[in-house]
Design a protein around this motif. Structure first.
Motif, mmCIF file in Angstrom:
data_model
loop_
_atom_site.group_PDB
_atom_site.id
_atom_site.type_symbol
_atom_site.label_atom_id
_atom_site.label_comp_id
_atom_site.label_asym_id
_atom_site.label_seq_id
_atom_site.Cartn_x
_atom_site.Cartn_y
_atom_site.Cartn_z
ATOM 1 N N ASP A 123 0.554 -4.707 -15.184
ATOM 2 C CA ASP A 123 1.571 -4.616 -14.146
ATOM 3 C C ASP A 123 2.643 -3.616 -14.559
ATOM 4 O O ASP A 123 3.284 -3.765 -15.588
ATOM 5 C CB ASP A 123 2.192 -5.997 -13.928
ATOM 6 N N GLY A 124 2.802 -2.565 -13.750
ATOM 7 C CA GLY A 124 3.794 -1.536 -14.029
ATOM 8 C C GLY A 124 3.331 -0.423 -14.930
ATOM 9 O O GLY A 124 4.069 0.540 -15.143
ATOM 10 N N ALA A 125 2.126 -0.510 -15.468
ATOM 11 C CA ALA A 125 1.606 0.533 -16.363
ATOM 12 C C ALA A 125 0.796 1.549 -15.575
ATOM 13 O O ALA A 125 0.249 1.251 -14.509
ATOM 14 C CB ALA A 125 0.758 -0.074 -17.467
ATOM 15 N N GLU A 126 0.728 2.760 -16.091
ATOM 16 C CA GLU A 126 -0.022 3.834 -15.436
ATOM 17 C C GLU A 126 -1.412 3.990 -16.039
ATOM 18 O O GLU A 126 -2.406 4.081 -15.319
ATOM 19 C CB GLU A 126 0.754 5.150 -15.547
ATOM 20 N N ALA A 127 -1.504 4.042 -17.349
ATOM 21 C CA ALA A 127 -2.795 4.238 -18.011
ATOM 22 C C ALA A 127 -3.486 2.898 -18.222
ATOM 23 O O ALA A 127 -2.845 1.913 -18.612
ATOM 24 C CB ALA A 127 -2.601 4.949 -19.346
ATOM 25 N N PRO A 128 -4.797 2.815 -17.973
ATOM 26 C CA PRO A 128 -5.511 1.556 -18.179
ATOM 27 C C PRO A 128 -5.815 1.316 -19.650
ATOM 28 O O PRO A 128 -5.794 2.234 -20.473
ATOM 29 C CB PRO A 128 -6.791 1.757 -17.370
ATOM 30 N N THR A 178 -5.577 -2.813 -15.880
ATOM 31 C CA THR A 178 -4.336 -2.121 -15.536
ATOM 32 C C THR A 178 -3.209 -3.135 -15.571
ATOM 33 O O THR A 178 -3.163 -4.058 -14.756
ATOM 34 C CB THR A 178 -4.422 -1.479 -14.145
#
Length: 414
Positions: free
Chosen positions: A254-259, A252
């Motif tokens: 930093d700052g992202a939603e989807a892995p 994940t």
């Protein structure tokens, strides 16, 4: 004077009486009216039936680190001369073999011609020595010496030829040109070298450039690959023994939603200590080239070292273990039937779910006990749900099914 004294005493008694009344009224409110506005009813104990079901169990290790490009090349001239052209600019994407810059060839060409002349002279001397061979030891020694001179001269020609080719500096790998530290007219000595990091280091290196495994350099050009990335992690010594190369990793950013995903590529053998805790370096190869990756971005990682599918599980709150024997409670059949205690063999416990090895089959329902207490505050009723046992489910948990999202849904290694 006597009247005044009596009047004062009367006032004192009246004041004390008023204070007594105030204290009494306060006590009535605090212990009576207030208690009436905030009362707790007896807790309500209920049981809910949850079906044993097949799911996927994962065991994992969490860590954090930074993303770096797999390919990073520091490229500089290995030949000396004056820069005649710089063909690229910072921020440009280059391909392997593309020309970056050139230097003048006047001195290089002179060196090459001189080396070739020396080689021709050495070859002529060798030829004369061979023609004058009379079979003596002296003739044999002269031939050997002349032959050695030819070898030395040939090596000088090869070096001069490489230097000549090095007058044109080309990109050893494809990627993004992040630094250009060279201008036309600048004199270069050729003492600098190109260095690479990652698996692409040195691939496709051109004549006139050398490759060394360094991480710092005052390079004339820096090329970063944009289609291959790795995540550098530090894993505690207590967890590093659990993981292995090729384990799947969920990342994940930093700052992202989807892995995004990757696999463990390398586990270091030399630990470092932070705050008294030893940690080992772990390199994770990122799968593909997802959008949003750049050098130095922080990321959290979950390394899955065990994943088993179609595992029979029940909520952990439904399992009771006493003196080493584990049991679950099942509802009896019929209106007046008593609940049934079933002995089970348990396996792993992950995220409030317990594996059942024997004693149940898929679809068997087990009871989970839920305790609900109602609190009334100034005419408003509030429910406070408390669960008995570890990992039991609240009263609004749907009967006969498993909760969504209890087990991570990352794709399997296969």
């Amino acid at each position: 004077m006597l009247k005044l004294l009596r009047r004062t005493r009367v006032r004192t008694r009246v004041s004390a009486g008023i204070l007594t009344v105030i204290v009494a009224v306060t006590g009535v409110y605090w212990f009576g009216i207030r208690d009436a506005s905030a009362s707790t009813t007896a807790p309500e104990v209920t049981s809910q039936a949850v079906a044993a079901s097949l799911t996927t169990l994962e065991q994992s290790v969490a860590a954090s680190g930074t993303v770096t490009p797999t390919v990073q090349e520091d490229v500089s001239f290995a030949s000396g001369g004056t820069v005649t052209a710089v063909a690229v600019a910072a921020g440009q994407t280059v391909t392997a073999g593309q020309t970056l810059a050139t230097i003048d060839t006047l001195n290089l060409n002179a060196d090459l011609l001189a080396a070739k002349a020396t080689l021709a002279s050495a070859a002529a001397k060798l030829s004369d020595a061979q023609d004058d061979d009379d079979g003596t030891d002296a003739s044999a020694a002269q031939i050997a010496a002349s032959s050695a001179q030819v070898d030395v001269a040939q090596a000088e020609v090869d070096t001069a030829t490489e230097a000549m080719a090095g007058s044109t500096l080309t990109a050893p790998v494809a990627g993004l040109l992040t630094e250009v530290n060279l201008t036309v007219g600048e004199a270069v000595t050729g003492s600098a070298s190109s260095s690479g990091t990652g698996s692409g280091a040195g691939a496709g290196a051109t004549a006139g450039a050398t490759t060394t495994a360094t991480t710092t350099s005052s390079a004339q050009f820096v090329i970063v690959g944009t289609d291959s990335w790795q995540l550098d992690l530090t894993v505690d010594d207590a967890d590093v023994a659990l993981i292995a190369v090729a384990d799947q990793v969920e990342i994940t950013l930093d700052g992202a939603e989807a892995p995004i995903f990757g696999t463990v590529a390398e586990i270091g053998l030399i630990s470092t200590s932070t705050g008294g805790v030893a940690g080992f370096p772990v390199a994770v190869a990122v799968t593909g080239a997802p959008a949003g990756l750049y050098d130095g971005v922080s990321a959290d990682a979950v390394i899955v070292y065990e994943r088993r599918v179609d595992v029979l599980t029940v909520p952990s709150g439904a399992v009771r273990t006493v003196d080493g024997e584990s049991t679950v409670t099942q509802a009896g059949t019929g209106d007046d039937a008593a609940d049934i205690t079933t002995v089970v063999t348990v396996g792993d416990t992950v995220d409030q779910m317990t594996e059942i090895l024997t004693g149940l089959v898929e679809g068997d329902e087990v009871l989970v006990t839920v305790v609900t207490a109602s609190t009334q505050q100034e005419g408003t009723e509030q429910d406070s749900t408390q669960e008995r046992g570890t990992g039991e489910f609240p009263s609004d948990f749907p009967a006969g099914g498993m909760p969504g999202g209890m087990v991570p849904g990352a794709p399997s290694n296969g």
